[in-house]
Design an enzyme around this catalytic site. Sequence first.
Site, PDB file in Angstrom:
ATOM      1  N   GLU A  12      10.670  39.755  25.369  1.00  0.00           N
ATOM      2  CA  GLU A  12       9.220  40.390  25.765  1.00  0.00           C
ATOM      3  C   GLU A  12       9.445  41.735  26.343  1.00  0.00           C
ATOM      4  O   GLU A  12       8.542  42.593  25.981  1.00  0.00           O
ATOM      5  CB  GLU A  12       8.664  39.345  26.867  1.00  0.00           C
ATOM      6  CG  GLU A  12       8.537  37.946  26.183  1.00  0.00           C
ATOM      7  CD  GLU A  12       7.730  37.133  27.326  1.00  0.00           C
ATOM      8  OE1 GLU A  12       6.608  36.557  27.037  1.00  0.00           O
ATOM      9  OE2 GLU A  12       8.540  36.773  28.146  1.00  0.00           O
ATOM     10  N   LYS A  35      -2.653  36.351  27.243  1.00  0.00           N
ATOM     11  CA  LYS A  35      -1.222  36.683  26.586  1.00  0.00           C
ATOM     12  C   LYS A  35      -1.508  35.714  25.054  1.00  0.00           C
ATOM     13  O   LYS A  35      -0.593  34.942  25.352  1.00  0.00           O
ATOM     14  CB  LYS A  35      -0.164  36.406  27.390  1.00  0.00           C
ATOM     15  CG  LYS A  35       0.954  36.674  27.199  1.00  0.00           C
ATOM     16  CD  LYS A  35       2.201  36.629  28.152  1.00  0.00           C
ATOM     17  CE  LYS A  35       3.473  36.910  27.625  1.00  0.00           C
ATOM     18  NZ  LYS A  35       4.597  36.920  28.774  1.00  0.00           N
TER      19      LYS A  35
END
Length: 123
Positions: free
Chosen positions: A25, A102
């Site tokens: 990420e 997200k």
Amino acid sequence: MASTRDRIAVTGIRVRAHHGVFDFEREQGQEFVIDVSVAVDLAAAASGDDLGRTVHYGDLAVAVAEAVERDPVDLIETVAERVAAVALGFDGVEEASVTVHKPQAPIDVPFDDVAVTVVRSRA
């Protein structure tokens, strides 16, 4: 003091950033979507048709995007706190509600979105 009934909202601010607890990420980044709503007394701006007496939503959107883009952190909760602090920094803002979405979160089951919302007020 602002009437919490008066609000300015900017929703769906899309920002590519590198937040998350996993290395991939941080390395690859992903899209975050931010909704921000601020409580501000709009009566004076409306009665005088005066941009200087309100929060310029374009400036708010840019400040939010810049806050999300900088300094990667592990949690979207931290991102939401950061954005709320930025929103509360605008003159006249008494309260900020911030949702950080997200949609590409690393979850092992099908899902549409994951989000956190914080509501913060001036002390």
